[in-house]
Scaffold this active site. Structure first.
Site: not given
Ligand code: AP5
Ligand code: MG
Length: 205
Positions: A13, A88, A122, A152, A163
């Site tokens: 994402k 979410r 990552r 991270r 997660r």
């Molecule tokens: P990346 O692009 O970083 O993936 P992502 O989908 O953004 O993954 P996240 O881990 O950031 O998602 P998340 O939903 O768990 O975290 P968030 O920060 O939202 O890619 C991942 C890796 O793969 C990278 O190394 C990249 O280079 C590689 N990659 C990407 N595309 C690729 C491809 N096509 N092929 C190969 N490699 C690839 O949330 C974190 C925390 O915040 C949550 O756990 C929660 O505690 C809190 N939080 C956030 N939003 C909310 C909400 N709305 N409500 C409640 N809690 C929340």
């Molecule tokens: Mg992300």
């Protein structure tokens, strides 16, 4: 255009959101990034959110919803934005519906069994938020600002597994929610980053 990008943890994402926002000149609104910034800045919200995030749990709705509503009320969101990591769960989706019209919900479909390895690889920049994978940054430096990249806090294997569970229980049901509204576009997220982006651009036409 108001866009949501959805998908499991590690589905890409953030990676795709950065490209889409550059191409379409719209702000990237990531609740995960906003929460991490609050933690780094030592705010009251950051203090409350940290334990949930480090355990791979959702931060309580009342905190995240207020954070999101304040952000999208800002001037730069007036002509459209891309939401990454929000909504979410159903409660967040319902609040969002009452706040703005969502034009497209992009869903990055991935093989959940392969995502823990992506998260483990990552590397992120603590200064500017740039994110990449370890194999693309062999010197461990940020390609945007030169800072040392870090892992991270919630990318430890047991936290990633949690997660993924939280995603399956709370967030995956939103795929049907947006399908029913007629705005869902599904993209195969297991392709290369470039191919995923090309498929997204096709879906946005
Ligand atoms: P990346 O692009 O970083 O993936 P992502 O989908 O953004 O993954 P996240 O881990 O950031 O998602 P998340 O939903 O768990 O975290 P968030 O920060 O939202 O890619 C991942 C890796 O793969 C990278 O190394 C990249 O280079 C590689 N990659 C990407 N595309 C690729 C491809 N096509 N092929 C190969 N490699 C690839 O949330 C974190 C925390 O915040 C949550 O756990 C929660 O505690 C809190 N939080 C956030 N939003 C909310 C909400 N709305 N409500 C409640 N809690 C929340
Ligand atoms: Mg992300």
């Amino acid at each position: 255009m108001n866009i949501i990008i959805m998908g499991a943890p590690g589905s890409g994402k953030g990676t795709q959101a950065a490209i889409i926002c550059k191409t379409h000149s719209i702000p990237h609104v990531s609740t995960g990034d906003l929460l991490r910034k609050n933690i780094a800045d030592g705010t009251e919200l950051g203090k409350q959110a940290k334990a949930y995030m480090n355990a791979g749990q959702l931060v309580p709705d009342e905190l995240v919803i207020a954070l999101l509503q304040n952000r999208i009320a800002e001037e730069d969101c007036k002509n459209g934005f891309l939401l990454d990591g929000f909504p979410r769960n159903k409660a967040q989706a319902e609040v969002l519906d009452k706040t703005v019209k969502i034009d497209i919900a992009l869903y990055l479909e991935t093989d959940l069994n392969k995502l823990a390895a992506r998260a483990a690889g990552r590397r992120v920049c603590p200064k500017c938020g740039y994110s990449t994978s370890a194999d693309k940054a062999p010197d461990g430096k940020c390609a945007e600002c030169g800072e040392n990249l870090i892992i991270r806090d919630d990318d430890k294997l047991e936290v990633v597994q949690n997660r993924l569970k939280v995603y399956a229980q709370n967030t995956a049901p939103l795929i049907d929610y947006y399908q029913a509204k007629g705005v869902l576009k599904t993209v195969d997220g297991m392709q290369t980053i470039e191919a995923v982006n090309a498929a997204i651009e096709e879906a946005l036409k």
